[in-house]
Design an enzyme around this catalytic site. Structure first.
Site, PDB file in Angstrom:
ATOM      1  N   CYS A  35      17.399-123.613  -6.649  1.00  0.00           N
ATOM      2  CA  CYS A  35      18.832-123.651  -6.977  1.00  0.00           C
ATOM      3  C   CYS A  35      19.088-123.091  -8.361  1.00  0.00           C
ATOM      4  O   CYS A  35      20.129-123.334  -8.965  1.00  0.00           O
ATOM      5  CB  CYS A  35      19.466-125.017  -6.754  1.00  0.00           C
ATOM      6  SG  CYS A  35      18.576-126.428  -7.307  1.00  0.00           S
ATOM      7  N   CYS A 106      14.484-130.805  -7.809  1.00  0.00           N
ATOM      8  CA  CYS A 106      15.104-130.748  -9.141  1.00  0.00           C
ATOM      9  C   CYS A 106      14.435-131.747 -10.089  1.00  0.00           C
ATOM     10  O   CYS A 106      14.326-131.502 -11.285  1.00  0.00           O
ATOM     11  CB  CYS A 106      16.589-131.041  -9.056  1.00  0.00           C
ATOM     12  SG  CYS A 106      17.432-129.998  -7.861  1.00  0.00           S
TER      13      CYS A 106
HETATM   14 ZN   LIG Z   1      18.564-128.278  -8.561  1.00  0.00          ZN
END
Ligand SMILES: [Zn+2]
Length: 147
Positions: A35, A106
């Site tokens: 991302c 993440c």
């Molecule tokens: Zn992320």
């Protein structure tokens, strides 16, 4: 059902220890392609005790990346380096009361940013370290390794 826990929302909206650190003893920068998160972590280390006295971070990324880096800084601040290196992304996720499965990557970034900052500190001070710190698990922009 809420997708994100209250703690994740809190750390996303009010991240702790944000900013740039002047004269940091170690700087770690990591990123993931999935991302597009980029995380930079700064640490200040007391040379006598090897305790991380201050931590700052800058994260350009999704809410989960910001929340996990914020929580990670809270978890390692005031801790000896050896303890900070034990910090796993799982511990960060647990401290945040969980993350959606597709956002776990993440949190891996937060763990890696801590390790990268310590590695930088060790390099700058000529402190040798083992292979476990050299190896990158998970997502590493430097070597292109993707878990
Ligand atoms: Zn992320």
């Amino acid at each position: 059902m809420a997708l994100y826990s209250d703690k994740v929302m809190d750390h996303f909206q009010h991240p702790r220890n944000v900013g740039k650190m002047e004269n940091a003893d170690g700087i770690g920068e990591v990123g993931n392609a999935k991302c597009g998160d980029i995380m930079r972590m700064y640490i200040k280390v007391d040379k006598d005790t090897q305790v991380i006295t201050d931590v700052k971070f800058n994260t350009f990324g999704c809410g989960s990346a910001i929340a996990t880096s914020s929580m990670a800084t809270e978890l390692i601040k005031g801790k000896p380096i050896t303890e900070a290196l034990q910090l796993s992304n799982k511990a960060v996720v647990e401290a945040l009361d969980g993350l959606p499965a597709h956002k776990i990557h993440c949190s891996v970034l937060a763990e890696e940013a801590v390790r990268a900052a310590v590695r930088d500190y060790y390099d700058k001070n000529g402190i040798s370290y083992g292979d476990e710190l050299k190896a990158c698990e998970g997502h590493c922009e430097t070597c292109g390794h993707d878990a």
